[in-house]
Design a protein around this motif. Structure first.
Motif, mmCIF file in Angstrom:
data_model
loop_
_atom_site.group_PDB
_atom_site.id
_atom_site.type_symbol
_atom_site.label_atom_id
_atom_site.label_comp_id
_atom_site.label_asym_id
_atom_site.label_seq_id
_atom_site.Cartn_x
_atom_site.Cartn_y
_atom_site.Cartn_z
ATOM 1 N N ASP A 177 39.501 -17.896 5.008
ATOM 2 C CA ASP A 177 39.084 -18.316 3.666
ATOM 3 C C ASP A 177 38.872 -17.109 2.769
ATOM 4 O OD1 ASP A 177 39.245 -20.938 4.365
ATOM 5 O OD2 ASP A 177 37.088 -21.169 4.792
ATOM 6 N N VAL A 178 38.276 -16.080 3.313
ATOM 7 C CA VAL A 178 38.042 -14.875 2.507
ATOM 8 C C VAL A 178 39.371 -14.264 2.090
ATOM 9 C CG1 VAL A 178 37.147 -12.510 2.572
ATOM 10 C CG2 VAL A 178 35.779 -14.395 3.484
ATOM 11 N N GLU A 179 40.321 -14.223 3.006
ATOM 12 C CA GLU A 179 41.630 -13.656 2.666
ATOM 13 C C GLU A 179 42.307 -14.502 1.549
ATOM 14 O OE1 GLU A 179 43.800 -13.521 6.265
ATOM 15 O OE2 GLU A 179 42.664 -11.806 7.130
ATOM 16 N N ARG A 180 42.242 -15.835 1.665
ATOM 17 C CA ARG A 180 42.865 -16.692 0.657
ATOM 18 C C ARG A 180 42.178 -16.546 -0.703
ATOM 19 N NH1 ARG A 180 42.209 -20.952 3.145
ATOM 20 N NH2 ARG A 180 40.483 -21.912 1.990
ATOM 21 N N TYR A 181 40.833 -16.561 -0.672
ATOM 22 C CA TYR A 181 40.103 -16.391 -1.938
ATOM 23 C C TYR A 181 40.338 -15.013 -2.527
ATOM 24 C CZ TYR A 181 37.515 -20.715 -1.087
ATOM 25 O OH TYR A 181 37.179 -22.029 -0.881
ATOM 26 N N GLN A 182 40.552 -14.035 -1.704
ATOM 27 C CA GLN A 182 40.803 -12.690 -2.235
ATOM 28 C C GLN A 182 42.151 -12.644 -2.961
ATOM 29 O OE1 GLN A 182 38.650 -9.958 -2.004
ATOM 30 N NE2 GLN A 182 40.091 -9.074 -3.501
ATOM 31 N N ARG A 183 43.202 -13.294 -2.432
ATOM 32 C CA ARG A 183 44.500 -13.314 -3.098
ATOM 33 C C ARG A 183 44.424 -14.105 -4.414
ATOM 34 N NH1 ARG A 183 46.323 -14.169 2.249
ATOM 35 N NH2 ARG A 183 46.500 -16.431 1.793
ATOM 36 N N ALA A 184 43.683 -15.225 -4.358
ATOM 37 C CA ALA A 184 43.553 -16.025 -5.582
ATOM 38 C C ALA A 184 42.758 -15.268 -6.650
ATOM 39 C CB ALA A 184 42.856 -17.355 -5.264
ATOM 40 N N GLU A 194 33.385 -17.577 -6.361
ATOM 41 C CA GLU A 194 33.938 -18.261 -5.193
ATOM 42 C C GLU A 194 34.312 -17.267 -4.094
ATOM 43 O OE1 GLU A 194 34.046 -21.422 -4.669
ATOM 44 O OE2 GLU A 194 33.237 -21.968 -6.648
ATOM 45 N N LEU A 195 34.832 -16.114 -4.530
ATOM 46 C CA LEU A 195 35.170 -15.080 -3.531
ATOM 47 C C LEU A 195 33.925 -14.585 -2.819
ATOM 48 C CD1 LEU A 195 37.156 -13.146 -2.178
ATOM 49 C CD2 LEU A 195 36.869 -11.594 -4.148
ATOM 50 N N ALA A 196 32.865 -14.365 -3.551
ATOM 51 C CA ALA A 196 31.613 -13.892 -2.945
ATOM 52 C C ALA A 196 31.039 -14.938 -1.987
ATOM 53 C CB ALA A 196 30.617 -13.559 -4.050
ATOM 54 N N LYS A 197 31.197 -16.225 -2.396
ATOM 55 C CA LYS A 197 30.674 -17.288 -1.533
ATOM 56 C C LYS A 197 31.434 -17.321 -0.195
ATOM 57 C CE LYS A 197 29.639 -21.089 -3.534
ATOM 58 N NZ LYS A 197 29.760 -22.419 -4.224
ATOM 59 N N SER A 198 32.753 -17.122 -0.240
ATOM 60 C CA SER A 198 33.531 -17.105 1.011
ATOM 61 C C SER A 198 33.179 -15.899 1.889
ATOM 62 C CB SER A 198 35.020 -17.104 0.689
ATOM 63 O OG SER A 198 35.398 -15.921 0.014
ATOM 64 N N GLN A 199 32.895 -14.802 1.252
ATOM 65 C CA GLN A 199 32.478 -13.607 2.020
ATOM 66 C C GLN A 199 31.133 -13.846 2.702
ATOM 67 O OE1 GLN A 199 32.606 -10.531 -0.976
ATOM 68 N NE2 GLN A 199 34.838 -10.164 -0.708
ATOM 69 N N ASP A 200 30.224 -14.544 2.004
ATOM 70 C CA ASP A 200 28.930 -14.862 2.633
ATOM 71 C C ASP A 200 29.116 -15.801 3.828
ATOM 72 O OD1 ASP A 200 27.694 -13.305 0.750
ATOM 73 O OD2 ASP A 200 27.191 -14.992 -0.580
ATOM 74 N N THR A 201 30.025 -16.732 3.679
ATOM 75 C CA THR A 201 30.296 -17.651 4.789
ATOM 76 C C THR A 201 30.834 -16.883 6.014
ATOM 77 O OG1 THR A 201 30.767 -19.414 3.208
ATOM 78 C CG2 THR A 201 31.557 -19.720 5.459
ATOM 79 N N LEU A 202 31.679 -15.862 5.762
ATOM 80 C CA LEU A 202 32.209 -15.041 6.857
ATOM 81 C C LEU A 202 31.091 -14.288 7.572
ATOM 82 C CD1 LEU A 202 34.505 -13.814 8.490
ATOM 83 C CD2 LEU A 202 34.806 -12.106 6.659
ATOM 84 N N LYS A 203 30.188 -13.711 6.814
ATOM 85 C CA LYS A 203 29.069 -12.985 7.430
ATOM 86 C C LYS A 203 28.196 -13.934 8.252
ATOM 87 C CE LYS A 203 28.765 -9.323 3.956
ATOM 88 N NZ LYS A 203 27.914 -8.686 2.912
ATOM 89 N N LYS A 204 27.990 -15.148 7.711
ATOM 90 C CA LYS A 204 27.174 -16.116 8.438
ATOM 91 C C LYS A 204 27.829 -16.499 9.766
ATOM 92 C CE LYS A 204 25.212 -20.739 7.926
ATOM 93 N NZ LYS A 204 25.080 -21.932 7.043
ATOM 94 N N SER A 205 29.142 -16.678 9.741
ATOM 95 C CA SER A 205 29.852 -17.038 10.984
ATOM 96 C C SER A 205 29.805 -15.888 11.995
ATOM 97 C CB SER A 205 31.290 -17.426 10.664
ATOM 98 O OG SER A 205 31.992 -16.324 10.095
ATOM 99 N N GLU A 206 29.848 -14.658 11.532
ATOM 100 C CA GLU A 206 29.739 -13.501 12.445
ATOM 101 C C GLU A 206 28.357 -13.462 13.100
ATOM 102 O OE1 GLU A 206 30.693 -10.164 10.069
ATOM 103 O OE2 GLU A 206 32.882 -10.404 10.285
#
Length: 434
Positions: A177-184, A194-206
């Motif tokens: 998701d972070v990669e897709r939001y980064q391209r968009a 939206e990009l920041a929100k996806s990055q937060d989701t990645l950190k939470k999953s880690e």
């Protein structure tokens, strides 16, 4: 006139003895002879007086020679040996005891020859057998719990793996998701929020993946500890069962070695208590001879001192001292002599045997017959004969054997010593022995 003629005519008439007495003068030889007789009497009297004085000087008391024993000091080899009578005992004769109370069934009688492992007696103990069955049931339950705990460890490991895999998948999805939001965002089609929100989701999953791994490790450790405790409880119960099984097996008394049944101390069918003696087994291959040694020789005895044992046939057998008692009883010390090699055939317990222990050999020493004088005054004085008188003089004695004593000083070869009966002299400096 007639009277005068008659007097003249009788030739046998003696008027008096005046005509017969003649004065004889003594000669010098007669006087010396008389004085010689007087002097001889004086010499005899002086000799008698001297004999009396010598007898008085030799001691005011006299003793009969038959009441004393006199020995001569000689020079030669002194063999310090010790002879004693002993009895044969078994070096290995254990008594078998009842491991638990119960009824005894004897399989042998006294005197039976047995082999190692043969059943000698059986004790019927229902209580002990019942305890064994109960403990075996408890062991089976604990072993089942230990097995279940092992299964719990496997299940905890599987659940932990599932949780970790799920967390890993969530992280991968967040990363995509972070990669897709980064391209968009780079194309201007997506706001930065939206990009920041996806990055937060990645950190939470880690973070969730990291915690999933830790939780999986803790759950596995907990399950392993629980399984280990259950296994230890099962092992403890197994030890209890093994001990009870050993006791149940010990209800059958077996011969510990090849030998002979000794004394049977219970009757057939007797109900005995725990630790009651049942019977003894004698090891016929290991006999010893128990001897009693005078206290004065105790310090010379040591384990390993060679000895010689003689049976009734007179044949000697080598041996060694195997034990010496540390206490003195009635002036004697008990010691044991073990056969060094073969032993006489057909030996029986309590059989009598003679033992000779060689302690030491000393060559070319002054020695005298041993007697009570060795113990009198600590062996520091002895009465030495000089003619018919015995004079008390200091001596120094060495080692002793049963029949002889070494002389270190105070006596010379050929001296005659009162070795017995000197106790009646009363420590007088000189006495007469006749």
């Amino acid at each position: 006139m007639p009277s005068k003629l008659m007097q003249t005519a009788n030739p046998f008439r003696i008027r008096n003895t005046a005509a017969q007495d003649t004065v004889v003068l003594a000669s010098k030889g007669a006087r010396w002879k008389r004085w010689g007789l007087v002097g001889g009497g004086v010499v005899v009297l002086a000799a008698a007086l001297a004999w009396v004085v010598m007898g008085w000087a030799a001691g005011g008391r006299s003793f009969d020679a038959s009441r004393v024993r006199i020995a001569t000091v000689t020079r030669g080899d002194l063999v310090r040996d010790l002879a004693a009578d002993g009895r044969v005992i078994t070096a290995n004769s254990p008594t078998l005891y009842a491991i638990d109370g119960g009824t005894v069934t004897l399989q042998v009688v006294a005197g039976d020859v047995v082999k190692k492992g043969d059943a000698l007696a059986v004790i019927d103990s229902p209580a002990l057998r019942s305890r064994l069955v109960q403990e075996q049931s408890t062991l089976a339950g604990l072993q089942a719990e230990a097995s279940r705990a092992t299964l719990d460890v496997t299940r905890a490991r599987a659940e932990a793996s599932k949780t970790i895999d799920q967390a890993r998948i969530d992280r991968q999805a967040a990363e995509r998701d972070v990669e897709r939001y980064q391209r968009a965002f780079d194309g201007g089609a997506l706001p930065q929020v939206e990009l920041a929100k996806s990055q937060d989701t990645l950190k939470k999953s880690e973070i969730e993946l990291q915690h999933a791994r830790q939780d999986a490790s803790l759950k596995q450790q907990g399950a392993q500890l629980d399984a280990r405790n259950k296994a230890l409880l099962a092992q403890r119960q197994n030890a209890v069962v093994e001990e009870l099984q050993r006791q149940v097996d010990a209800l059958t008394l077996r011969a510990p070695f090849d030998g002979q049944v000794g004394q049977v101390q219970v009757a057939q069918g007797t109900n005995v208590a725990i630790n009651a003696p049942i019977l003894s087994v004698v090891d016929l291959s290991k006999f010893e001879v128990e001897i009693k040694v005078p206290e004065s020789f105790a310090r010379d005895l040591a384990i390993g001192v060679p000895a010689q044992l003689t049976s009734g046939s007179g044949e000697p057998y080598p041996g060694k001292i195997s034990a010496v008692s540390p206490e003195v009883v009635s002036g004697e010390v008990t010691a044991r002599v073990r056969f060094d090699g073969k032993q006489p055939p057909g030996l029986r317990q309590s059989q009598r045997m003679s033992a000779r222990i060689l302690l030491d050999t000393r060559s070319n020493v002054l020695k005298v017959e041993r007697g009570p004088f060795v113990e009198q005054s600590g062996g520091r004085y002895a009465y030495v004969m000089a003619g018919s008188s015995a004079q008390r003089q200091p001596v120094q004695l060495g080692v002793s054997s049963l029949s002889e004593t070494e002389v270190l000083s105070g006596l010379n070869e050929g001296d005659r010593v009162v070795v017995s009966g000197a106790d009646q002299f009363g420590d007088a400096p000189r006495v007469t022995v006749h």
